[in-house]
Design a protein around this motif. Structure first.
Motif, mmCIF file in Angstrom:
data_model
loop_
_atom_site.group_PDB
_atom_site.id
_atom_site.type_symbol
_atom_site.label_atom_id
_atom_site.label_comp_id
_atom_site.label_asym_id
_atom_site.label_seq_id
_atom_site.Cartn_x
_atom_site.Cartn_y
_atom_site.Cartn_z
ATOM 1 N N VAL A 154 -5.591 -9.794 -7.791
ATOM 2 C CA VAL A 154 -5.852 -8.787 -6.765
ATOM 3 C C VAL A 154 -6.742 -7.697 -7.363
ATOM 4 O O VAL A 154 -7.740 -7.279 -6.774
ATOM 5 C CB VAL A 154 -4.535 -8.164 -6.244
ATOM 6 N N ARG A 155 -6.385 -7.275 -8.562
ATOM 7 C CA ARG A 155 -7.152 -6.223 -9.225
ATOM 8 C C ARG A 155 -8.598 -6.665 -9.462
ATOM 9 O O ARG A 155 -9.537 -5.937 -9.144
ATOM 10 C CB ARG A 155 -6.481 -5.878 -10.557
ATOM 11 N N GLU A 156 -8.782 -7.896 -9.976
ATOM 12 C CA GLU A 156 -10.134 -8.384 -10.244
ATOM 13 C C GLU A 156 -10.954 -8.459 -8.961
ATOM 14 O O GLU A 156 -12.135 -8.140 -8.951
ATOM 15 C CB GLU A 156 -10.086 -9.772 -10.902
ATOM 16 N N THR A 157 -10.307 -8.890 -7.859
ATOM 17 C CA THR A 157 -11.026 -8.999 -6.604
ATOM 18 C C THR A 157 -11.479 -7.620 -6.129
ATOM 19 O O THR A 157 -12.607 -7.443 -5.656
ATOM 20 C CB THR A 157 -10.136 -9.652 -5.527
ATOM 21 N N VAL A 158 -10.616 -6.630 -6.264
ATOM 22 C CA VAL A 158 -10.973 -5.275 -5.811
ATOM 23 C C VAL A 158 -12.050 -4.670 -6.732
ATOM 24 O O VAL A 158 -12.942 -3.958 -6.266
ATOM 25 C CB VAL A 158 -9.723 -4.370 -5.739
ATOM 26 N N ILE A 159 -11.989 -5.004 -8.018
ATOM 27 C CA ILE A 159 -13.029 -4.515 -8.933
ATOM 28 C C ILE A 159 -14.391 -5.061 -8.508
ATOM 29 O O ILE A 159 -15.397 -4.355 -8.547
ATOM 30 C CB ILE A 159 -12.722 -4.967 -10.387
ATOM 31 N N ASN A 160 -14.414 -6.325 -8.064
ATOM 32 C CA ASN A 160 -15.686 -6.977 -7.758
ATOM 33 C C ASN A 160 -16.215 -6.708 -6.364
ATOM 34 O O ASN A 160 -17.374 -6.964 -6.090
ATOM 35 C CB ASN A 160 -15.552 -8.498 -7.948
ATOM 36 N N ASP A 161 -15.380 -6.272 -5.444
ATOM 37 C CA ASP A 161 -15.824 -6.110 -4.058
ATOM 38 C C ASP A 161 -15.712 -4.640 -3.649
ATOM 39 O O ASP A 161 -14.620 -4.079 -3.578
ATOM 40 C CB ASP A 161 -14.964 -6.998 -3.145
ATOM 41 N N ALA A 162 -16.859 -4.021 -3.341
ATOM 42 C CA ALA A 162 -16.903 -2.587 -3.052
ATOM 43 C C ALA A 162 -16.092 -2.205 -1.812
ATOM 44 O O ALA A 162 -15.682 -1.053 -1.666
ATOM 45 C CB ALA A 162 -18.351 -2.138 -2.886
ATOM 46 N N ASN A 163 -15.839 -3.146 -0.904
ATOM 47 C CA ASN A 163 -15.162 -2.804 0.343
ATOM 48 C C ASN A 163 -13.716 -3.282 0.400
ATOM 49 O O ASN A 163 -13.110 -3.306 1.464
ATOM 50 C CB ASN A 163 -15.926 -3.404 1.526
ATOM 51 N N ALA A 164 -13.179 -3.662 -0.761
ATOM 52 C CA ALA A 164 -11.852 -4.265 -0.744
ATOM 53 C C ALA A 164 -10.745 -3.230 -0.872
ATOM 54 O O ALA A 164 -10.938 -2.134 -1.408
ATOM 55 C CB ALA A 164 -11.736 -5.276 -1.882
ATOM 56 N N VAL A 165 -9.579 -3.567 -0.316
ATOM 57 C CA VAL A 165 -8.369 -2.792 -0.546
ATOM 58 C C VAL A 165 -7.269 -3.771 -0.937
ATOM 59 O O VAL A 165 -7.220 -4.882 -0.434
ATOM 60 C CB VAL A 165 -7.973 -1.969 0.705
ATOM 61 N N GLY A 166 -6.439 -3.376 -1.900
ATOM 62 C CA GLY A 166 -5.364 -4.263 -2.324
ATOM 63 C C GLY A 166 -4.160 -3.464 -2.762
ATOM 64 O O GLY A 166 -4.174 -2.229 -2.720
ATOM 65 N N TYR A 167 -3.102 -4.150 -3.164
ATOM 66 C CA TYR A 167 -1.939 -3.445 -3.689
ATOM 67 C C TYR A 167 -1.407 -4.221 -4.877
ATOM 68 O O TYR A 167 -1.521 -5.445 -4.928
ATOM 69 C CB TYR A 167 -0.852 -3.291 -2.623
ATOM 70 N N LEU A 168 -0.887 -3.519 -5.864
ATOM 71 C CA LEU A 168 -0.344 -4.212 -7.030
ATOM 72 C C LEU A 168 0.669 -3.365 -7.767
ATOM 73 O O LEU A 168 0.873 -2.183 -7.444
ATOM 74 C CB LEU A 168 -1.476 -4.640 -7.973
ATOM 75 N N SER A 169 1.277 -3.976 -8.741
ATOM 76 C CA SER A 169 2.280 -3.304 -9.548
ATOM 77 C C SER A 169 1.645 -2.088 -10.223
ATOM 78 O O SER A 169 0.596 -2.184 -10.843
ATOM 79 C CB SER A 169 2.795 -4.297 -10.593
ATOM 80 N N HIS A 170 2.306 -0.964 -10.113
ATOM 81 C CA HIS A 170 1.811 0.314 -10.624
ATOM 82 C C HIS A 170 1.446 0.244 -12.100
ATOM 83 O O HIS A 170 0.450 0.832 -12.535
ATOM 84 C CB HIS A 170 2.895 1.361 -10.368
ATOM 85 N N GLY A 171 2.206 -0.516 -12.881
ATOM 86 C CA GLY A 171 1.971 -0.599 -14.315
ATOM 87 C C GLY A 171 0.665 -1.284 -14.674
ATOM 88 O O GLY A 171 0.218 -1.221 -15.810
#
Lengths: 279, 272, 265
Positions: free
Chosen positions: C179-196
């Protein structure tokens, strides 16, 4: 068919050349890309040190071991089974309903996604047979996975041996088994080795089935009942979890080099064999 | 005999296992609901896998469009027009590529291909197109390697015969060599097809995995394999059975494809 | 030639089996499950093994369901699960909360949106809000990134935000990292993930004006929080109890806190 054959020939060769160059360019790009990003980070320490901080730093030694052991065991078990089946299908039975069903089954299984083998292995080996996530479960699952490929490619290779070879052997009074062993198999060997190499490649590159059966422990295994992580799994985890792109590329480069070494060894073995035979 | 049967027993075991886990579920919720509904919301008890069937077919079709022409052309060119010594370096390179893990291809797809598609063609980048191209490239070595083997296995006397009749090299290839090598070439394509439809990790990485019917090659899709691999880790109860049922559907699709391919070989063989 | 090789290989195989039977003196604890907790578990296991040289700890991923199933079947000594509510089949297992975890809402660094309300998040994930303009950003359509059905993070996220019927356009990724990698690569993305697992390549947005930070979670002001359970068959005992006690000790909890998770108490 009004065009002169010579022109169709020119056009055909042009198109073929173009497509081949494109194909080779793409394939070469992939190797160059991975090597370019990964080779600079490979060192003695990277290969033979143990990983630190989930692979963020340190080496990949345990995964190297895993990548050697898992496919090795799988091939040791699957090759006699697969080649045996291929021999049976081509030499010992006539083409009939049963052979068609067996071949059809093998084709279907070649297409079953590895994840299903992973699930099967997880339920059957890991849970039911209580082997846990281990080298044992992982390699047995891989056996199921690569068997169809070995059967199919060996069969094609055996079929390609001209029938006259067998007739000569029979006319010299050889039994069917002698013919198979001394005439058919040696001549089909290059094709069989191609199949085995494809299978080794597939087992080394497998991720889904291996995570579910051999686990993903980064520690050095002490026995075949310990969990292990292969380089592909390591690469997948490093790259996908964004742990370390640099180590991911380096791992991928090591993977490609290992496959290169395996291929070279099999070529060498095959050439030795052919040289011996022609003596 | 015993060896052949034990191998087959193993193969039958796994098929039975998948069917046993999946089939009861299909009957429970109904074949049409399962296959034709476009809603996949396991949490809400909705199990329709039509989008995934469409996704698998689109992606596989795309992979074939990319991989087979390139692979065949490459195989013909390399085995008929290239001197033996060059072949000795090119063939190992191709086999090397067959051994590169699919996850590496997938990762290159994510890092190189998907951003290009997003930038120049639009959409989320993780799409049918990205998955097709990556899968097409992935099956290239398989298709090529096996095709080369079977083209090489065509006895030289066939070619000499054709040349003696005044055929050009190209006529010899497409009228004599390829038909003679057909069984092997088709085996290669089937293996490639199997790899494409069965590929899991690379597809998860580049296809985006959205559960919807795609409108264009730039849309994100989820394949049957991705559906299983994505959710199996977390699935329990009905959800888990639904994933095994997805496996049954996948198995049936692969059987159908193989059946079509095999009858095609046999029918053509009869005509000759 | 082949005939000679095969027995040789079997001898090697036999050697490994023999080696295995005498090499297994260490007691090994296996923990499996939640991919979100896996990195932290690896770290804790490393520390535990430094203190207890006679015990090996193996950590496996697979997901919360694998954690529950392998604890039930005995394939693992400890199952790790990160769900707000455990499914009914986990009822027979003994569950210990060892940590809590914030779920951060993340966007691309180029995105100028800094805060979202729960209603806006619900709208975005249900496909009602389709453009960043609606929530104060640039005029670009939103690429929604979610997790696979059944994921512990997703079910916790949906249980807290409430009334999400996920838009069919959503890109689905199979782990926090992806999820993090996808959001890093896509300027219009929103995601959610573990805070740590939030890093400096992505931007975290506040929820209802509260940033996802350890202090705010401990104070109870940040609302997207789920517990992390360690599951055992029956009450933990022996080495397993020892390990869980270590994780709950002040030293273990300190590791959890310094790695970005929230201590259990």
């Amino acid at each position: 068919m009004t065009v002169h054959p010579r022109y169709t020939q020119t056009i055909a060769i042009f198109v073929l050349t173009l497509l081949t160059v494109l194909t080779l360019a793409v394939l070469v790009f992939i190797i160059v890309f991975v090597f370019g990003k990964g080779l600079p980070y490979i060192s003695y320490d990277f290969l033979f040190a143990k990983p630190e901080d989930m692979g963020r730093s340190g080496g990949i030694f345990p995964t190297l071991i895993g990548t050697v052991i898992l496919p090795l065991f799988a091939i040791i078990i699957a090759t006699p089974l697969g080649v045996g089946t291929a021999v049976y299908l081509t030499e010992y039975t006539r083409e009939n309903r049963i052979t068609r069903i067996i071949r059809f089954g093998a084709d279907c299984l070649a297409g079953i996604p590895s994840i299903i083998f992973g699930l099967f292995g997880f339920i059957f080996f890991v849970t039911t047979l209580r082997m846990g996530w281990s080298i044992m479960s992982g390699s047995l699952t891989l056996v199921f996975m690569i068997l169809p490929t070995i059967i199919r490619t060996s069969e094609e290779a055996i079929k390609a041996v001209p029938y006259s070879y067998r007739e000569v052997s029979f006319s010299l009074g050889a039994t069917l088994w002698q013919t198979v062993r001394k005439v058919v198999l040696p001549n089909a060997l290059p094709g069989i080795v191609t199949g085995i190499m494809l299978s080794i490649g597939r087992s080394i590159g497998e991720t889904a089935a291996v995570i579910f059966t051999a686990g993903s422990s980064l520690r050095m295994p002490h026995s075949i009942f310990d969990s292990i992580r292969t380089m592909s799994v390591h690469f997948y985890i490093l790259a996908r979890e964004g742990i370390s792109n640099k180590n991911a590329y380096a791992t991928a480069a090591v993977l490609i080099i290992s496959i290169l070494i395996i291929n070279l060894i099999s070529y060498w073995m095959m050439n030795m064999f052919i040289a011996k035979k022609t003596k | 005999m015993a060896i052949a049967l034990s191998a087959i027993t193993m193969l039958v075991l796994i098929v039975l296992f998948i069917i046993k886990e999946g089939l009861p579920f299909i009957f429970k919720i109904g074949i049409t609901d399962f296959l034709l509904s476009t809603d996949w919301e396991p949490a809400a008890g909705k199990y329709g896998i039509f989008p995934m069937i469409a996704g698998s077919l689109w992606v596989t079709l795309g992979a074939i469009l990319v991989g087979v022409p390139l692979g065949l052309a490459g195989a013909v060119f390399l085995s008929e027009f290239i001197p033996q010594w060059a072949m000795k370096t090119i063939k190992p390179t191709i086999e090397l590529l067959a051994g590169i893990p699919s996850v590496v291809y997938g990762f290159i797809g994510v890092m190189v291909l998907a951003p290009l598609i997003r930038e120049y063609l639009g959409g989320p980048g993780l799409s049918i197109m990205a998955a097709s191209i990556i899968l097409g490239i992935m099956i290239l070595p398989t298709v090529m390697s096996i095709s080369i083997d079977s083209i090489k296995a065509v006895p030289n006397s066939y070619r000499e015969g054709a040349f003696a009749l005044g055929a050009t090299h190209w006529q010899t290839i497409h009228m004599v060599v390829i038909p003679a090598a057909r069984s092997g070439i088709i085996a290669g394509i089937i293996l490639g097809l199997g790899r494409a439809i069965g590929e899991t990790m690379a597809v998860i990485m580049v296809a985006g995995n959205a559960v919807k019917l795609p409108n264009s090659p730039l849309d994100s899709v989820r394949t049957l394999t991705a559906n299983i691999a994505l959710e199996m880790g977390y699935a329990t109860g009905m959800h888990r059975q639904a994933l095994f049922a997805t496996g049954v559907v996948l198995l049936i699709i692969i059987m159908l494809l193989n059946y079509i391919a095999m009858t095609a070989i046999r029918d053509r063989g009869k005509k000759k | 030639m082949k005939i000679k090789i095969i027995p040789l290989l079997f001898i090697i195989l036999g050697f490994f089996t023999a080696y295995s039977s005498c090499g297994k003196e260490k007691y090994t604890i296996t923990a499996a499950g939640s991919t979100a907790f896996q990195p932290f578990a690896e770290k804790l296991a490393d520390q535990y093994m430094q203190l207890n040289q006679d015990t090996g700890v193996t950590i496996q991923g697979g997901g919360s369901a694998v954690g529950i199933q392998s604890a039930l079947s005995g394939a693992a000594d400890i199952g790790m699960a990160d769900l707000v509510t455990l499914p009914p089949e986990a009822g027979s297992l003994s569950a210990t909360v060892v940590a809590r975890d914030g779920i951060a809402i993340i966007v691309n660094l180029k995105n100028k949106v800094g805060n979202l309300t729960l209603e806006q998040i619900q709208g975005i994930y249900s496909g009602v809000i389709k453009n960043w303009k609606t929530v104060g950003g640039n005029d670009h359509s939103i690429t929604v990134v979610s997790r696979e059905a059944g994921s512990g993070t997703r079910s916790s996220f949906e249980a807290i935000v409430k009334n999400i019927s996920l838009t069919k356009e959503a890109i689905i990724q199979d782990s926090n990292g992806t999820v993090r990698e996808t959001v890093i690569n896509d300027a219009n993305a929103v995601g959610y993930l573990s805070h740590g697992l939030v890093n400096d390549k992505i931007k975290q947005v506040s929820v209802n004006g509260v940033p996802c930070m350890t202090d705010e979670i401990i104070k109870g002001r940040y609302i997207l929080v789920r517990p992390i359970f360690l599951l055992t068959k029956g009450a933990p005992k022996g080495k397993v109890k020892n390990l869980i006690d270590y994780i709950l000790s002040s030293q273990g909890q300190e590791t959890i806190k310094s790695s970005g998770l929230i201590p259990a108490k």
